[in-house]
Design a protein around this motif. Sequence first.
Motif, PDB file in Angstrom:
ATOM      1  N   ASP A 126       0.815  -1.136   0.090  1.00 44.47           N
ATOM      2  CA  ASP A 126       0.034  -0.137  -0.145  1.00 44.47           C
ATOM      3  C   ASP A 126       1.215   1.080   0.082  1.00 44.47           C
ATOM      4  OD1 ASP A 126      -1.594   2.251   0.374  1.00 44.47           O
ATOM      5  OD2 ASP A 126      -2.838   1.184   2.172  1.00 44.47           O
ATOM      6  N   ARG A 127       1.231   1.762  -1.158  1.00 40.92           N
ATOM      7  CA  ARG A 127       2.395   2.753  -1.445  1.00 40.92           C
ATOM      8  C   ARG A 127       1.869   3.937  -0.604  1.00 40.92           C
ATOM      9  NH1 ARG A 127       3.595   3.560  -6.886  1.00 40.92           N
ATOM     10  NH2 ARG A 127       5.566   4.447  -6.276  1.00 40.92           N
ATOM     11  N   GLU A 128       0.549   4.276  -0.726  1.00 44.36           N
ATOM     12  CA  GLU A 128       0.202   5.660   0.071  1.00 44.36           C
ATOM     13  C   GLU A 128       0.554   5.619   1.506  1.00 44.36           C
ATOM     14  OE1 GLU A 128      -3.723   6.546  -1.116  1.00 44.36           O
ATOM     15  OE2 GLU A 128      -3.199   7.046  -3.105  1.00 44.36           O
ATOM     16  N   ALA A 129       0.088   4.318   2.133  1.00 46.94           N
ATOM     17  CA  ALA A 129       0.161   4.327   3.416  1.00 46.94           C
ATOM     18  C   ALA A 129       1.567   3.755   4.100  1.00 46.94           C
ATOM     19  CB  ALA A 129      -0.844   3.539   3.997  1.00 46.94           C
ATOM     20  N   ARG A 130       2.338   3.299   2.932  1.00 44.26           N
ATOM     21  CA  ARG A 130       3.813   2.579   3.105  1.00 44.26           C
ATOM     22  C   ARG A 130       3.509   1.343   4.146  1.00 44.26           C
ATOM     23  NH1 ARG A 130       9.114   5.983   2.443  1.00 44.26           N
ATOM     24  NH2 ARG A 130       8.685   7.104   0.939  1.00 44.26           N
ATOM     25  N   ARG A 131       2.605   0.701   3.905  1.00 44.44           N
ATOM     26  CA  ARG A 131       2.129  -0.554   4.397  1.00 44.44           C
ATOM     27  C   ARG A 131       2.672  -1.723   3.730  1.00 44.44           C
ATOM     28  NH1 ARG A 131      -3.995  -0.176   5.974  1.00 44.44           N
ATOM     29  NH2 ARG A 131      -3.513  -2.027   7.634  1.00 44.44           N
ATOM     30  N   VAL A 132       3.153  -2.619   4.240  1.00 43.03           N
ATOM     31  CA  VAL A 132       3.413  -4.070   3.231  1.00 43.03           C
ATOM     32  C   VAL A 132       2.864  -5.167   4.077  1.00 43.03           C
ATOM     33  CG1 VAL A 132       5.640  -5.517   2.751  1.00 43.03           C
ATOM     34  CG2 VAL A 132       5.785  -2.944   3.198  1.00 43.03           C
ATOM     35  N   PRO A 142       6.406  -1.759  11.290  1.00 45.14           N
ATOM     36  CA  PRO A 142       6.558  -1.313  10.080  1.00 45.14           C
ATOM     37  C   PRO A 142       7.843  -1.386   9.493  1.00 45.14           C
ATOM     38  CG  PRO A 142       5.181   0.201  10.799  1.00 45.14           C
ATOM     39  CD  PRO A 142       5.696  -0.591  11.913  1.00 45.14           C
ATOM     40  N   LEU A 143       8.155  -1.624   8.439  1.00 45.31           N
ATOM     41  CA  LEU A 143       9.655  -1.564   7.771  1.00 45.31           C
ATOM     42  C   LEU A 143      10.396  -0.141   7.922  1.00 45.31           C
ATOM     43  CD1 LEU A 143       9.513  -3.370   4.231  1.00 45.31           C
ATOM     44  CD2 LEU A 143      10.222  -4.305   6.483  1.00 45.31           C
ATOM     45  N   SER A 144      11.566  -0.119   8.155  1.00 48.00           N
ATOM     46  CA  SER A 144      12.319   0.930   8.470  1.00 48.00           C
ATOM     47  C   SER A 144      12.246   1.801   6.914  1.00 48.00           C
ATOM     48  CB  SER A 144      13.912   0.736   8.823  1.00 48.00           C
ATOM     49  OG  SER A 144      14.538   0.030   7.849  1.00 48.00           O
ATOM     50  N   PRO A 145      12.488   3.143   6.979  1.00 44.79           N
ATOM     51  CA  PRO A 145      12.408   3.885   5.719  1.00 44.79           C
ATOM     52  C   PRO A 145      13.312   3.374   4.716  1.00 44.79           C
ATOM     53  CG  PRO A 145      12.199   5.441   7.442  1.00 44.79           C
ATOM     54  CD  PRO A 145      12.578   3.998   8.154  1.00 44.79           C
ATOM     55  N   PRO A 146      14.782   2.885   4.968  1.00 48.23           N
ATOM     56  CA  PRO A 146      15.510   2.254   3.787  1.00 48.23           C
ATOM     57  C   PRO A 146      15.157   0.807   3.742  1.00 48.23           C
ATOM     58  CG  PRO A 146      16.684   3.068   5.708  1.00 48.23           C
ATOM     59  CD  PRO A 146      15.591   3.076   6.318  1.00 48.23           C
ATOM     60  N   GLN A 147      14.404   0.061   4.417  1.00 45.86           N
ATOM     61  CA  GLN A 147      13.910  -1.237   4.090  1.00 45.86           C
ATOM     62  C   GLN A 147      12.697  -1.195   3.141  1.00 45.86           C
ATOM     63  OE1 GLN A 147      12.801  -3.000   7.956  1.00 45.86           O
ATOM     64  NE2 GLN A 147      15.310  -3.140   8.258  1.00 45.86           N
ATOM     65  N   TYR A 148      11.863  -0.274   3.362  1.00 48.67           N
ATOM     66  CA  TYR A 148      10.764   0.190   2.688  1.00 48.67           C
ATOM     67  C   TYR A 148      11.251   0.704   1.071  1.00 48.67           C
ATOM     68  CZ  TYR A 148       6.489   1.524   0.647  1.00 48.67           C
ATOM     69  OH  TYR A 148       5.293   2.060  -0.281  1.00 48.67           O
ATOM     70  N   ARG A 149      12.115   1.490   1.092  1.00 48.11           N
ATOM     71  CA  ARG A 149      12.544   2.179  -0.218  1.00 48.11           C
ATOM     72  C   ARG A 149      13.234   0.995  -1.171  1.00 48.11           C
ATOM     73  NH1 ARG A 149      13.681   6.678   2.834  1.00 48.11           N
ATOM     74  NH2 ARG A 149      15.827   6.281   3.175  1.00 48.11           N
ATOM     75  N   LEU A 150      13.873   0.101  -0.514  1.00 48.72           N
ATOM     76  CA  LEU A 150      14.693  -0.947  -1.201  1.00 48.72           C
ATOM     77  C   LEU A 150      13.469  -1.828  -1.689  1.00 48.72           C
ATOM     78  CD1 LEU A 150      16.753  -2.787  -2.117  1.00 48.72           C
ATOM     79  CD2 LEU A 150      16.757  -3.971   0.017  1.00 48.72           C
ATOM     80  N   LEU A 151      12.511  -2.260  -0.884  1.00 56.30           N
ATOM     81  CA  LEU A 151      11.329  -3.234  -1.345  1.00 56.30           C
ATOM     82  C   LEU A 151      10.687  -2.464  -2.441  1.00 56.30           C
ATOM     83  CD1 LEU A 151       9.814  -5.784  -0.917  1.00 56.30           C
ATOM     84  CD2 LEU A 151       8.594  -4.859   0.933  1.00 56.30           C
ATOM     85  N   GLU A 152      10.225  -1.135  -2.012  1.00 59.67           N
ATOM     86  CA  GLU A 152       9.533  -0.541  -3.124  1.00 59.67           C
ATOM     87  C   GLU A 152       9.998  -0.703  -4.593  1.00 59.67           C
ATOM     88  OE1 GLU A 152       6.761   3.493  -3.213  1.00 59.67           O
ATOM     89  OE2 GLU A 152       9.088   3.799  -3.011  1.00 59.67           O
ATOM     90  N   LEU A 153      11.536  -0.348  -4.625  1.00 61.74           N
ATOM     91  CA  LEU A 153      12.223  -0.527  -5.800  1.00 61.74           C
ATOM     92  C   LEU A 153      11.931  -1.793  -6.372  1.00 61.74           C
ATOM     93  CD1 LEU A 153      14.252   0.782  -7.647  1.00 61.74           C
ATOM     94  CD2 LEU A 153      15.892  -0.393  -6.132  1.00 61.74           C
ATOM     95  N   LEU A 154      12.439  -2.767  -5.769  1.00 57.46           N
ATOM     96  CA  LEU A 154      11.958  -4.349  -6.029  1.00 57.46           C
ATOM     97  C   LEU A 154      10.828  -4.601  -6.549  1.00 57.46           C
ATOM     98  CD1 LEU A 154      14.425  -5.951  -3.432  1.00 57.46           C
ATOM     99  CD2 LEU A 154      15.165  -5.005  -5.871  1.00 57.46           C
ATOM    100  N   TYR A 155       9.779  -4.064  -5.849  1.00 56.95           N
ATOM    101  CA  TYR A 155       8.331  -4.246  -6.240  1.00 56.95           C
ATOM    102  C   TYR A 155       7.918  -3.564  -7.480  1.00 56.95           C
ATOM    103  CZ  TYR A 155       3.351  -4.052  -4.837  1.00 56.95           C
ATOM    104  OH  TYR A 155       1.960  -4.348  -5.156  1.00 56.95           O
TER     105      TYR A 155
END
Length: 223
Positions: A126-132, A142-155
């Motif tokens: 959920d990219r608006e809420a940054r939920r995984v 929740p994932l840390s900001p660096p972890q989330y940004r990495l997963l979003e890139l791969l996603y």
Amino acid sequence: MADQTPDRPILIVRSDKMNDQQWMLLKDEMTIGRGEECDIVLPTRQISRQHARIYREDDSYYIQDLESRNGTWVNRQPLKGTRRLYDNDLIQVAMIVEMVFIGSGATAPLPFEVPLSLTEGRVKLDREARRVFVNEVEIDPPLSPPQYRLLELLYLNSGRISTRDQVVEAVWPGTVSEGVSEQAIDALVRRLRDRIAEIDSDWNYIVTVRGHGFRLDNPVDEH
């Protein structure tokens, strides 16, 4: 003259003010900008009057930045000159408006959130809420900001390889790749794997492609 066939590519806009707006690329060349003369009008002052253009050459589509003031990015990489577009590419206009390019012949997602091939996988964002979510279970805390940004890139590049330089640009924007060690990248990947494994340890979602980078293996369970 461009025909208006249903297999034309689609741009799906993702932003707070223009959520889910979409354009079909009915012409072989379309301009993007805040000017009323543009084919795709984005009325935001950070966006140049004529910001970028997307054009067709043979059976491929390309994007070109028109020397805009605040730049254009494709898959979080600054656009220099012209670049070919592929299905599911993420386009960021002045880092203000995000668009997903749905290539010719692809099925547009409903309700136009992220490409269908992504929403069907075990990992969902959920990219608006940054939920995984993994297997419908939310990662909490929740994932840390660096972890989330990495997963979003791969996603967003699901099925394709994201290079280490792309990881650095997405996770630590503005940092030159030489300033981030391979050990730091590998440590971040391990931590993200561990967080996902808290919910599902039976599948290796983040694959290391030696000498190239990383990719998300996001399987679709058949019901």
